[in-house]
Scaffold this motif. Structure first.
Motif, PDB file in Angstrom:
ATOM      1  N   MET A 277       0.841  -1.192   0.000  1.00  0.00           N
ATOM      2  CA  MET A 277       0.000   0.000   0.000  1.00  0.00           C
ATOM      3  C   MET A 277       0.878   1.245   0.000  1.00  0.00           C
ATOM      4  N   LEU A 278       0.482   2.240  -0.780  1.00  0.00           N
ATOM      5  CA  LEU A 278       1.258   3.471  -0.857  1.00  0.00           C
ATOM      6  C   LEU A 278       1.116   4.278   0.434  1.00  0.00           C
ATOM      7  N   SER A 279       2.134   5.048   0.731  1.00  0.00           N
ATOM      8  CA  SER A 279       2.085   5.941   1.888  1.00  0.00           C
ATOM      9  C   SER A 279       1.236   7.168   1.540  1.00  0.00           C
ATOM     10  N   PRO A 280       0.770   7.921   2.548  1.00  0.00           N
ATOM     11  CA  PRO A 280      -0.009   9.145   2.267  1.00  0.00           C
ATOM     12  C   PRO A 280       0.746  10.120   1.375  1.00  0.00           C
ATOM     13  N   GLU A 281       2.075  10.206   1.555  1.00  0.00           N
ATOM     14  CA  GLU A 281       2.870  11.112   0.726  1.00  0.00           C
ATOM     15  C   GLU A 281       2.879  10.659  -0.738  1.00  0.00           C
TER      16      GLU A 281
END
Length: 332
Positions: free
Chosen positions: A1-5
């Motif tokens: 899963m991608l980070s918020p950034e």
């Protein structure tokens, strides 16, 4: 899963392309989504930045193998290979006879299965081939209406061509059409997809991709309803295969009559999407209404065709049926 950034970086990338109103480069590898959850998170972030809401969804259920292949491999080569294989399969029609009908059936099955690669590949390639947003809009409109229009024109011309020159000549023309299509695609010089890094996986995972899609559909009832609409319509559309039998056995017509019924189907398919898009205009409630109404129109019209007193009346019912069918196809 991608980070918020990473999600924000991808959303900003898409926002920049939207504001510039021009087709932009692919999302950088560092923030490219690798699953549905990441893609939806980026979509939600884009909506936050826009301060907008989703007006509707477009969903489809292509061949579970075709989608991954045209996404992972060179689309131009895939289309050329598909059309050449279709031409080779069409040669089987020349050897079909009353005692070898299975050859023609096998040839038709192969051609139809291979055709499942064409539409996804073309639809995915158009944004990369268009020079500017205006050309992209025109291309989408042209391809959206060309299927029904060509079904109408091709069926009518094919039926009368067969009546005039015989079925063997028609089969030869069919073989030639696939080869001409492959040749035209070979002349395309622009890339039909963005360059991928060597790290991009070319592994085809049809079952895993389908599980991911069904999992997403279960989480969203609107998407599930649209997939169900698309699937059930595809089952009912199998009646199209019987139009040729309908023309000959019920009305005693030859290839011209068969072409007439198929042309009526194409006419309805061409006009239906125009009505659907004008009525729905991105309103999700109207899209769902169109899909539901189209199903009833399709069913009742085929029922009417079954008791039609003449082939012309049957053509009217078939055109109306696929007017609803075309509206359903375009809406979903």
């Amino acid at each position: 899963m991608l980070s918020p950034e990473q999600i924000d970086q991808a959303a900003q990338h898409l926002m920049a392309a939207r504001k510039a109103d021009t087709p932009g480069p692919s999302i950088p590898e560092s923030c490219r989504p690798d699953d549905v959850d990441a893609a939806l998170a980026i979509q939600d972030r884009v909506l936050e930045l826009l301060g907008d809401t989703i007006g509707g969804w477009k969903c489809g259920t292509p061949n579970p193998i075709a989608g991954p292949i045209i996404d992972r491999f060179d689309r131009k080569k895939v289309l050329i290979v598909v059309h050449v294989l279709q031409a080779l399969a069409a040669v089987g029609f020349l050897f079909t006879s009353k005692t070898h009908i299975w050859i023609g059936l096998l040839a038709q099955v192969i051609i139809t299965c291979l055709a499942a690669f064409v539409t996804p590949a073309v639809n995915a390639a158009i944004p990369n081939l268009a020079k500017d947003p205006e050309e992209l809009r025109q291309s989408n409109a042209l391809f959206g209406s060309s299927w029904g229009a060509m079904t109408f024109a091709g069926a009518a011309v094919g039926g009368f061509f067969s009546e005039a020159f015989g079925r063997t000549a028609t089969f030869v023309a069919d073989i030639a059409s696939f080869l001409v299509a492959a040749l035209l695609i070979a002349f395309i010089t622009r890339a039909m997809q963005a360059e991928r890094s060597h790290e991009h996986s070319k592994r085809v995972r049809p079952l895993a991709d389908m599980r991911e899609a069904f999992h997403e559909a279960k989480e969203d009832h609107v998407i599930l309803a649209m997939i169900a609409s698309k699937t059930t319509f595809a089952i009912g559309a199998g009646a199209v295969s019987q139009l040729a039998v309908f023309a000959s056995d019920v009305f005693g017509k030859g290839d011209g009559g068969r072409g007439l019924l198929l042309a009526a189907r194409g006419l309805g398919s061409a006009l239906g999407p125009i009505f659907a898009m004008r009525y729905a205009r991105g309103n999700l409630a109207r899209v769902v209404t169109v899909c539901g109404t189209a199903g009833f129109v399709f069913s009742l019209s085929y029922l009417g065709a079954s008791i039609a007193p003449s082939i012309l009346v049957a053509c009217g019912f078939i055109a109306v049926a696929h007017f609803g069918g075309g509206a359903d196809r375009k809406s979903t």
